[in-house]
Motif scaffolding. Structure first.
Motif, PDB file in Angstrom:
ATOM      1  N   GLN A  82       0.801  -1.228  -0.003  1.00  0.00           N
ATOM      2  CA  GLN A  82       0.065  -0.091   0.038  1.00  0.00           C
ATOM      3  C   GLN A  82       0.992   1.066   0.108  1.00  0.00           C
ATOM      4  OE1 GLN A  82      -2.711  -0.020   3.060  1.00  0.00           O
ATOM      5  NE2 GLN A  82      -3.715   2.106   2.519  1.00  0.00           N
ATOM      6  N   ASN A  83       1.767   1.288   0.914  1.00  0.00           N
ATOM      7  CA  ASN A  83       2.670   2.598   0.956  1.00  0.00           C
ATOM      8  C   ASN A  83       3.989   2.446   0.065  1.00  0.00           C
ATOM      9  OD1 ASN A  83       4.465   0.761   2.167  1.00  0.00           O
ATOM     10  ND2 ASN A  83       4.120   1.705   4.100  1.00  0.00           N
ATOM     11  N   GLY A 136       3.479  10.491  -6.444  1.00  0.00           N
ATOM     12  CA  GLY A 136       2.791   9.367  -5.796  1.00  0.00           C
ATOM     13  C   GLY A 136       2.701   8.278  -6.813  1.00  0.00           C
ATOM     14  N   SER A 162      -4.488   2.761  -2.824  1.00  0.00           N
ATOM     15  CA  SER A 162      -5.462   3.637  -2.004  1.00  0.00           C
ATOM     16  C   SER A 162      -4.889   4.785  -1.425  1.00  0.00           C
ATOM     17  CB  SER A 162      -5.773   2.721  -0.733  1.00  0.00           C
ATOM     18  OG  SER A 162      -4.575   2.200  -0.092  1.00  0.00           O
ATOM     19  N   ASN A 163      -3.490   4.922  -1.890  1.00  0.00           N
ATOM     20  CA  ASN A 163      -2.736   6.360  -1.555  1.00  0.00           C
ATOM     21  C   ASN A 163      -2.772   7.409  -2.479  1.00  0.00           C
ATOM     22  OD1 ASN A 163      -1.994   5.347   0.821  1.00  0.00           O
ATOM     23  ND2 ASN A 163       0.062   5.331   0.719  1.00  0.00           N
TER      24      ASN A 163
END
Lengths: 365, 354
Positions: A82-83, A136, A162-163
């Motif tokens: 995710q990150n 991102g 999701s980020n």
């Protein structure tokens, strides 16, 4: 390239049972999405497949080989976090080549593979930058690049989008889909976003409390939800679910919800007796207004009062009340103009209505 | 600001001024002592004077001491931190145990270690518990020395060391960018080394007579004690750093096939480079200021284990030679500055870039 199979996989953290035992077969080249609310155990399942989390009992097979005791690095799976979990002290090139370097591949091979992945992902101009110097979306791409350079048997994605902001998310969703069409690598993708699940998946697995609620293609889980939970979870706005009573009267079968009467087409609810309590599920998009109600039978029409309308452009979401008491959310074409307080004719696609047992919440055929 | 100006920078200035006078000897404690400006004579005397050999040995001691303390404390601290990072049973307790020596005063730990390293007790009698013969190593009073060099050849020794490190850097850089490594480090390193070997005789002698300095074995005890005291500190630094690395990064490294060793070698330790740098800076300035531990372990008058800070104290307040004491202080200040200024410059550059 490999299929993945979970056999009675159980996971307990101390006394807490996170996954009470699931069975799942994922075919080779399939794109599977695990979806569910937070805390449903979907990430745990993914981490168990990756080998980052041990399993309490059961078996996991990758490509027909039991991998319970195989360490993560020997499972030949790649994961996108995710990150992103990029190594901050390495350049993009080093990040992408790290797994190959750890495998002891030659410098030339690493350079070729990294260059190829960078070309696919349009990262070539950024190869010598550090992750902190990227946006991102670019970081997301590097994380994907790191996964594809190794040509793994299975891709694992843990909420990778999701980020990102909404626009980029839509764009990356497309790219993910394209990448899968091109590489055809078996993919397990975890998300809590049902739109991602619907758009990406070959098959969706809906989880709740560590239990599989339903496995099926996006259309199957949308049109034929196995229970009320799936019905509410998949689809936005969520399905209208109303408590009612099943009636058989003069050979006609219908569901009575307060003053409203919803006819049940033949072949549905065959096992239900007269007077049985039932939950009636109506998709917002099965409620029609304007010209499109003409195609529906007359007895599927009624009148309703518009309470609120949300105009989205392509469609509008309306809150309407029928028979003065039953509130419903409807999704209608944007061309349909409806003002709050107006009484309008509406039509229902009752052939798409779902029926659930109020006790078990399971779907009734 | 005013207070800092007066009490820090004002006093530094005053010390520099004092170091250039002849304040000392009889009458130095008079209410209004006579002071004359004599330029850099004190410094010249410290580095070349016949009677200042003790100070030169102290400097050599300080260099060895700093290097071994850095290697020992950073290495040991990192090792313990890695062990604790694996979350063994009782991690919190162990962490306190390892950090505890830090909280002791140097005088206390110095006294403890003096007992432990006494010739007929402590560490030396440990083997007898296993039925072996006791050790006879004089931890604190040995007069032996290794790595001896002649102060006369100071310049060539320094050049050899520089050449050695340049070659080392070059070999290390070969893996990344061979061309640059060869051009920048390897070739110049070899040239400097060879030139020193061939023409070293042409370099001026640093001293008019032979004077040998080396690594005094008696300082080993002090080094061990300091490592014992400070490895807990570096451990705490590294442990905090390791805990700050997200679990995802660790997982990613595992999936990339790094394994535990690879994770620390390629991911965790390189990521903690800022921590390593601050540990090195803090430890090196501590090692330069080291005073009380040596005072407690071997006393002020043990020439073998002398240290510039100790000598500075003795020269100033026992011999009342204030000017020379100030000169030693300034030398120490400059040595510390050579450690810290490059660090500050690199920090500044990084901030400008970032």
């Amino acid at each position: 390239m490999a299929d993945v199979e979970l056999r009675q996989v159980v996971k307990r953290f101390g006394k807490v049972e996170v996954v009470p035992g699931i069975d799942l077969k994922i075919r080779d080249e399939e794109f599977i999405v695990l979806v569910g609310p937070s805390g449903c155990g979907k990430s745990t399942v993914l981490r168990m497949v990756a080998g980052l989390e041990g399993i309490t009992s059961g078996e996991i097979l990758i490509g027909g080989r039991v991998v319970n005791q195989v360490s993560p690095k020997d499972r030949n799976v790649a994961m996108v976090f995710q990150n992103y979990a990029l190594y901050p002290h390495m350049t993009v090139r080093e990040n992408m080549g790290f797994s190959l370097k750890m495998r002891g591949e030659s410098r030339e091979d690493i350079a070729t593979h990294v260059a190829e992945a960078a070309r696919i992902l349009e990262l070539t101009p950024y190869l010598d930058r550090k992750p902190s110097e990227l946006s991102g979306g670019q970081r997301q791409r590097v994380a994907m690049g790191r996964a594809i350079v190794r040509s793994p048997d299975v891709f694992l994605f843990d909420e990778p989008l999701s980020n990102l902001d909404a626009q980029l998310r839509t764009q990356m969703r497309m790219e993910l889909r394209k990448m899968h069409l091109r590489l055809k690598t078996t993919t397990i993708y975890v998300t809590h976003d049902q739109i991602e699940a619907m758009t990406l998946a070959d098959r969706i697995v809906i989880l709740k409390g560590g239990d599989i609620q339903q496995v099926g293609t996006p259309i199957e889980v949308f049109e034929k939800p196995a229970n009320a939970f799936v019905a509410r979870f998949i689809g936005n706005p969520p399905m209208n679910i109303l408590e009612g009573v099943f009636r058989i009267c003069d050979g006609k079968r219908f569901v009575e919800v307060g003053k409203s009467v919803f006819p049940v087409p033949d072949g549905r609810g065959a096992v239900l007796a007269d007077g049985a309590p039932v939950l009636a599920g109506i998709r917002p998009d099965s409620i029609k207004m304007g010209d499109s109600i003409e195609k529906l039978p007359r007895e599927w029409w009624c009148r309703g009062e518009v309470v609120v309308s949300e105009v989205l452009g392509g469609q509008s979401h309306l809150e309407i009340v029928i028979d003065g008491e039953n509130e419903l959310i409807a999704e209608v074409e944007g061309r349909v103009v409806a003002h709050p307080g107006e009484i309008v004719p509406i039509g229902f696609e009752f052939d798409r209505m779902a029926l659930f047992d109020p006790e078990t919440t399971l779907a009734v055929d | 600001m005013v207070l800092i100006g007066v009490f820090v920078y004002g006093f530094i200035g005053n010390t520099v001024w004092t170091s250039m006078t002849d304040w000392g000897g009889s009458g130095s404690l008079a209410l209004d002592p006579e002071k004359h400006f004599i330029g850099l004579d004190n410094y010249v005397d410290l580095f070349t004077g016949f009677l200042s050999g003790g100070f030169r040995q102290d400097l050599v001691n300080a260099v060895y001491y700093s290097l071994m303390l850095l290697g020992g404390a950073v290495g040991l601290g990192m090792f313990i931190a890695i062990l604790l990072d694996r979350k063994p049973w009782g991690e919190g307790f162990l962490r306190t145990v390892f950090l505890y020596p830090m909280s002791l005063s140097f005088i206390v730990s110095g006294t403890i270690w003096r007992w432990l390293l006494a010739p007929q007790g402590g560490v030396n009698v440990l083997p007898t518990y296993a039925g072996l013969k006791p050790l006879h190593f004089d931890w604190l009073s040995s007069t032996g020395a290794v790595l001896v060099f002649n102060w006369q050849h100071l310049f060539s020794v320094l050049l050899y060391v520089a050449a050695f490190f340049m070659i080392l850097l070059g070999l290390w850089g070969m893996r990344h960018d061979p061309r640059k490594a060869i051009r920048r480090w390897l070739v110049p390193g070899i040239v400097v080394g060879a030139a020193t070997w061939l023409f070293g005789g042409l370099l001026p002698d640093a001293l008019f007579m032979e004077e040998e300095h080396g690594f005094n074995l008696a300082t080993l005890g002090i080094i061990i004690a300091t490592i014992w005291q400070y490895s807990g500190y570096t451990m705490a630094l590294y442990l905090a750093g390791f805990n700050g690395i997200s679990q995802d990064l660790r997982d990613a490294a595992m999936l990339d096939g790094a394994g535990e060793v690879g994770y620390y070698r390629h991911v965790a330790i390189p990521m903690l480079k800022p921590i390593t740098i601050s540990a090195v800076i803090i430890l090196s300035h501590i090692s330069l200021k080291m005073f009380d531990l040596i005072f407690a372990m071997t006393g002020p008058d043990n020439a073998e284990t002398g240290h510039p800070a100790l000598t500075m104290y003795l020269t100033t307040f026992r011999a009342n030679d204030f000017a020379r004491g100030a000169a030693i202080a300034v030398v120490l200040f400059l040595v510390a500055a050579t450690f810290i200024i490059p660090y500050l410059v690199s920090q500044y550059k990084q901030r400008r870039r970032g």
